[in-house]
Design a protein around this motif. Structure first.
Motif, PDB file in Angstrom:
ATOM      1  N   GLN A   1       0.839  -1.194   0.000  1.00 22.14           N
ATOM      2  CA  GLN A   1       0.000   0.000   0.000  1.00 22.14           C
ATOM      3  C   GLN A   1       0.879   1.251   0.000  1.00 22.14           C
ATOM      4  O   GLN A   1       1.810   1.351   0.797  1.00 22.14           O
TER       5      GLN A   1
ATOM      6  N   VAL B   1      -3.040   3.593  -2.820  1.00 20.80           N
ATOM      7  CA  VAL B   1      -3.024   2.643  -3.927  1.00 20.80           C
ATOM      8  C   VAL B   1      -2.489   1.339  -3.359  1.00 20.80           C
ATOM      9  O   VAL B   1      -1.458   1.334  -2.674  1.00 20.80           O
TER      10      VAL B   1
ATOM     11  N   HIS C   1      -1.888  -5.768  -5.245  1.00 20.89           N
ATOM     12  CA  HIS C   1      -2.182  -7.071  -4.651  1.00 20.89           C
ATOM     13  C   HIS C   1      -1.600  -8.214  -5.473  1.00 20.89           C
ATOM     14  O   HIS C   1      -1.586  -8.160  -6.696  1.00 20.89           O
TER      15      HIS C   1
ATOM     16  N   TYR D   1      -3.187  -7.346  -9.223  1.00 22.48           N
ATOM     17  CA  TYR D   1      -3.973  -6.186  -9.618  1.00 22.48           C
ATOM     18  C   TYR D   1      -3.685  -5.003  -8.712  1.00 22.48           C
ATOM     19  O   TYR D   1      -3.077  -5.163  -7.643  1.00 22.48           O
ATOM     20  N   GLN D   2      -4.114  -3.853  -9.145  1.00 19.82           N
ATOM     21  CA  GLN D   2      -3.941  -2.606  -8.402  1.00 19.82           C
ATOM     22  C   GLN D   2      -5.295  -1.987  -8.179  1.00 19.82           C
ATOM     23  O   GLN D   2      -6.151  -2.031  -9.071  1.00 19.82           O
ATOM     24  N   GLU D   3      -5.488  -1.392  -6.994  1.00 18.48           N
ATOM     25  CA  GLU D   3      -6.748  -0.710  -6.728  1.00 18.48           C
ATOM     26  C   GLU D   3      -6.510   0.542  -5.902  1.00 18.48           C
ATOM     27  O   GLU D   3      -5.536   0.636  -5.161  1.00 18.48           O
ATOM     28  N   ARG D   4      -7.406   1.473  -6.047  1.00 28.12           N
ATOM     29  CA  ARG D   4      -7.410   2.702  -5.255  1.00 28.12           C
ATOM     30  C   ARG D   4      -8.325   2.480  -4.068  1.00 28.12           C
ATOM     31  O   ARG D   4      -9.463   2.036  -4.229  1.00 28.12           O
ATOM     32  N   VAL D   5      -7.835   2.798  -2.879  1.00 33.27           N
ATOM     33  CA  VAL D   5      -8.667   2.637  -1.671  1.00 33.27           C
ATOM     34  C   VAL D   5      -8.678   3.928  -0.873  1.00 33.27           C
ATOM     35  O   VAL D   5      -7.810   4.758  -0.996  1.00 33.27           O
TER      36      VAL D   5
END
Length: 143
Positions: A66, A80, A83, A139-143
């Motif tokens: 993160q 960001v 994972h 994968y990548q994600e915005r949190v």
């Protein structure tokens, strides 16, 4: 995300072993990036459990990194997360492991190698590392 994928290479799911994925994740985790000067700006997460996100319940080992992202004024905007998830068929033994998570933050002054060693000494890791994953998701994600 590309750096993590580079550490993983391009193995077929049938060739994956959790230990190899873990070592690739740690190589990625040792890389230092320029991030905001806050205590939780760059963290590593080791977590596992039985989840049913997009279908039937499955056991998942999720290794995530993160990063904090600041706005133009230097204030926190979002995180960001990159994972690396290993999915496994659900068995009573895996379900019995329950769920667990542990964070490491570079800025907190802890030692990454000690954190990693402590995780690999857990009884759950002994069970997980011997298994063949059925799925790998990066994968990548915005949190």
């Amino acid at each position: 995300m590309g750096l993590l994928q580079g550490e993983l290479g391009s193995p077929a799911v049938a060739d994956l072993v959790p230990g190899g994925v873990w070592f690739a994740f740690l190589r990625f985790g040792r890389r230092l990036f320029r991030v905001p000067d806050t205590p939780d700006a760059d963290g590593l997460l080791f977590q596992y459990g039985t989840y049913a996100f997009d279908g039937p319940a499955a056991f998942t080992l999720d290794l995530a990194r993160q990063f904090e992202v600041s706005d133009s004024d230097g204030e926190h905007d979002h995180y960001v997360q990159v994972h690396c998830e290993l999915g496994f068929g659900l068995t009573p033994a895996l379900e019995a492991l329950g769920s667990f998570h542990s964070w490491f933050f570079h800025e907190a002054g802890a030692d990454l190698e000690e954190w990693a060693q402590g995780l690999t000494e857990r009884a759950a890791w002994t069970a997980i590392r011997r298994l063949k994953p059925t799925e790998l998701r990066v994968y990548q994600e915005r949190v």
